[in-house]
Scaffold this motif. Structure first.
Motif, short mmCIF file in Angstrom:
data_model
loop_
_atom_site.label_atom_id
_atom_site.label_comp_id
_atom_site.label_asym_id
_atom_site.label_seq_id
_atom_site.Cartn_x
_atom_site.Cartn_y
_atom_site.Cartn_z
N LEU A 183 0.84 -1.20 0.00
CA LEU A 183 0.00 0.00 0.00
C LEU A 183 0.87 1.25 0.00
O LEU A 183 1.80 1.38 0.80
N ARG A 184 0.59 2.16 -0.90
CA ARG A 184 1.20 3.48 -0.88
C ARG A 184 0.10 4.49 -1.19
O ARG A 184 -0.43 4.51 -2.29
N LEU A 185 -0.24 5.30 -0.18
CA LEU A 185 -1.40 6.17 -0.27
C LEU A 185 -0.99 7.61 0.02
O LEU A 185 -0.49 7.93 1.10
N TRP A 186 -1.17 8.48 -0.99
CA TRP A 186 -0.92 9.90 -0.81
C TRP A 186 -2.15 10.54 -0.18
O TRP A 186 -3.28 10.35 -0.66
N VAL A 187 -1.93 11.31 0.90
CA VAL A 187 -3.05 11.86 1.67
C VAL A 187 -2.83 13.35 1.91
O VAL A 187 -1.71 13.80 2.18
N PHE B 200 6.31 15.47 2.61
CA PHE B 200 5.71 15.66 3.93
C PHE B 200 5.78 17.15 4.27
O PHE B 200 6.81 17.63 4.74
N HIS B 201 4.71 17.86 4.04
CA HIS B 201 4.75 19.30 4.25
C HIS B 201 3.37 19.84 4.59
O HIS B 201 2.36 19.12 4.51
N SER B 202 3.34 21.11 4.96
CA SER B 202 2.11 21.79 5.33
C SER B 202 2.17 23.22 4.83
O SER B 202 3.26 23.79 4.62
N ASP B 203 0.99 23.82 4.65
CA ASP B 203 0.97 25.22 4.21
C ASP B 203 1.07 26.20 5.38
O ASP B 203 1.20 27.40 5.16
N PHE C 129 4.46 18.04 12.58
CA PHE C 129 4.52 19.31 11.87
C PHE C 129 4.73 20.42 12.90
O PHE C 129 3.99 20.52 13.88
N LYS C 130 5.73 21.27 12.66
CA LYS C 130 6.07 22.31 13.64
C LYS C 130 6.62 23.55 12.94
O LYS C 130 6.74 23.58 11.72
N ASN C 131 6.93 24.55 13.76
CA ASN C 131 7.40 25.86 13.26
C ASN C 131 6.29 26.55 12.45
O ASN C 131 6.45 26.82 11.25
N GLY C 132 5.21 26.83 13.13
CA GLY C 132 4.09 27.53 12.53
C GLY C 132 2.95 27.61 13.53
O GLY C 132 3.11 27.23 14.70
N PHE D 124 -2.19 19.34 5.58
CA PHE D 124 -1.05 18.48 5.86
C PHE D 124 -0.94 17.44 4.75
O PHE D 124 -1.91 16.76 4.43
N HIS D 125 0.26 17.32 4.16
CA HIS D 125 0.51 16.38 3.07
C HIS D 125 1.46 15.29 3.58
O HIS D 125 2.52 15.59 4.13
N PHE D 126 1.08 14.03 3.39
CA PHE D 126 1.95 12.92 3.81
C PHE D 126 1.58 11.66 3.02
O PHE D 126 0.60 11.64 2.27
#
Length: 232
Positions: A110-114, A160-163, A180-183, A193-195
């Protein structure tokens, strides 16, 4: 005379008992009608399962609300989960792999982009946000169970990032987590959130825990504001 009294007694008995029998009949009818509608009412109260990409997603464990789920789960068309989060968490999404239901065949990796699109409907400010995977609820997913946030590092870490947060840090031990940090996200604000979720030995059901890291700013006046604590 005896026959007359007997006939009169029967008539009096029917007259007295008639309303009572009618009342009992009505009560029984209402009870049976209520019983007939109970299954429909119970079904309507069950949390909805949102279907997308061959998976099912639910907020059935409570504390938050999934608004919608769309997408195929690929890099070009990720699963997008829109939610409202209120409170401290953790907020647990139950995920079912509908393609594995009842299957005895070996499942492909399984590889799932979320993408989790989350609105902060709580009163506090989020200064961080953790997402964690579990195969069994309330039991941390270890390195060997196959379920992870791209444990094999097959995808670049920039996925793996966030806006609203600068850093998306993957943590493999003692649990599978992305921090997720620094924000920050103010009350009423929204964040993405992208992971990527991978599973070397796919299961038909697993869990995604989400836990905001809150800014605690309500302290006695004697405590300097610079000492405000951040949980995490």
């Amino acid at each position: 005379m005896k026959a007359r009294l007997t006939l009169w007694s029967r008539k009096a008995w029917r007259k007295a008992v008639g309303p009572i029998s009618f009342g009992i009949s009505c009560a029984v009818a209402v009870f049976l009608l209520a019983m007939a509608f109970m299954p429909s009412t119970a079904t309507a109260a069950e949390p909805a399962w949102h279907r997308a990409g061959g998976f099912e997603f639910s907020d059935r464990l409570g504390g938050f609300h999934i608004l919608s789920v769309t997408g195929a789960g690929t890099v070009d068309d990720p699963i997008v989960i829109d939610q409202d989060l209120n409170g401290l968490g953790p907020f647990v999404i139950t995920i079912r792999n509908a393609r594995l239901a009842g299957s005895v065949a070996a499942a492909p990796i399984l590889r799932l982009w979320v993408v989790c699109r989350v609105r902060n409907v709580a009163a506090g400010v989020w200064v961080g946000f953790d997402v964690e995977l579990q195969e069994e609820l309330r039991r941390p997913s270890d390195y060997w169970d196959g379920l992870s946030f791209d444990q094999t590092r097959a995808v670049d870490r920039s996925a793996f990032h966030s806006d609203r947060f600068l850093v998306g840090e993957r943590i493999s031990e003692p649990h599978d987590r992305v921090r997720f940090k620094n924000g920050h996200v103010n009350s009423g604000g929204a964040v993405q959130f992208h992971f990527i979720i991978t599973d070397m030995t796919p299961r038909d059901e697993f869990y995604l825990l989400q836990e905001p890291v809150l800014l605690f700013s309500l302290f006695p006046q004697s405590v300097p504001q610079s000492l405000s604590r951040i949980r995490g």
